[in-house]
Write a protein that holds these residues in place. Structure first.
Motif, short mmCIF file in Angstrom:
data_model
loop_
_atom_site.label_atom_id
_atom_site.label_comp_id
_atom_site.label_asym_id
_atom_site.label_seq_id
_atom_site.Cartn_x
_atom_site.Cartn_y
_atom_site.Cartn_z
N UNK A 120 0.83 -1.21 0.00
CA UNK A 120 0.00 0.00 0.00
C UNK A 120 0.86 1.26 0.00
N UNK A 121 1.88 1.30 0.86
CA UNK A 121 2.72 2.49 0.95
C UNK A 121 3.50 2.72 -0.35
N UNK A 122 4.06 1.67 -0.89
CA UNK A 122 4.83 1.79 -2.14
C UNK A 122 3.91 2.23 -3.28
N UNK A 123 2.70 1.66 -3.34
CA UNK A 123 1.76 2.06 -4.39
C UNK A 123 1.37 3.53 -4.24
N UNK A 124 1.06 3.96 -3.02
CA UNK A 124 0.67 5.36 -2.80
C UNK A 124 1.79 6.31 -3.17
N UNK A 125 3.01 5.93 -2.85
CA UNK A 125 4.16 6.75 -3.18
C UNK A 125 4.29 6.92 -4.69
N UNK A 126 4.10 5.83 -5.41
CA UNK A 126 4.24 5.90 -6.87
C UNK A 126 3.04 6.56 -7.53
#
Length: 159
Positions: free
Chosen positions: A102-108
């Protein structure tokens, strides 16, 4: 660039090359953000997320190549010192601190949203003034919109 090619561009080349170098900085940092995110991502669905991030990294690298080719066609010089990426970027680079999907997706997703805004400005800047750069930017913008959509759909399926 040849004589006829130069006549096709009716805007300040120095300004255009500067804007393209800023976009180049964004693409290199986006490439790295996707690439390192694919290596670090953890949790449920991480294999699917990793695959998506790897695909996007390849496309960001392709965008960087397209931009460098255009800068060279315009008789400009692309960024030669990687330290300049951080100085010239529009969108910056967020160091991953949370490796969850979730965090990596939101960052991207945030990165893609910045890229979309950047390319919309560049699209308007080149409209009716530099056809070749305009169409290149249009092509990149289509990819960035697709990237955002892909990532948002994966994130929605996680909830």
């Amino acid at each position: 660039m040849g004589t006829a090619g130069k006549k096709m561009v009716s805007l300040n080349l120095k300004t255009l090359i500067s804007l393209l170098n800023k976009a180049l900085a964004d693409e290199w940092l986006a490439f790295y953000q996707y690439w390192i995110g694919a290596k670090m991502v953890q949790g449920p669905m991480s294999e699917m997320v990793k695959k998506e991030l790897d695909e996007h990294a390849e496309e960001e690298f392709k965008h960087a190549n397209m931009i460098v080719e255009r800068i060279l066609q315009l008789d400009g010089t692309p960024i030669l010192n990687p330290e300049e990426f951080f100085k010239q970027t529009n969108c910056g680079y967020d160091i991953p601190k949370d490796y969850s999907c979730q965090a990596i997706l939101k960052q991207n997703i945030a990165g893609e949203q910045c890229a979309i805004a950047t390319y919309l400005k560049l699209l308007k800047f080149t409209q009716n003034k530099d056809t070749l750069t305009h169409f290149m930017v249009h092509e990149i913008l289509k990819d960035e919109v697709k990237h955002e959509d892909d990532l948002e759909k994966i994130l929605e399926n996680m909830n």
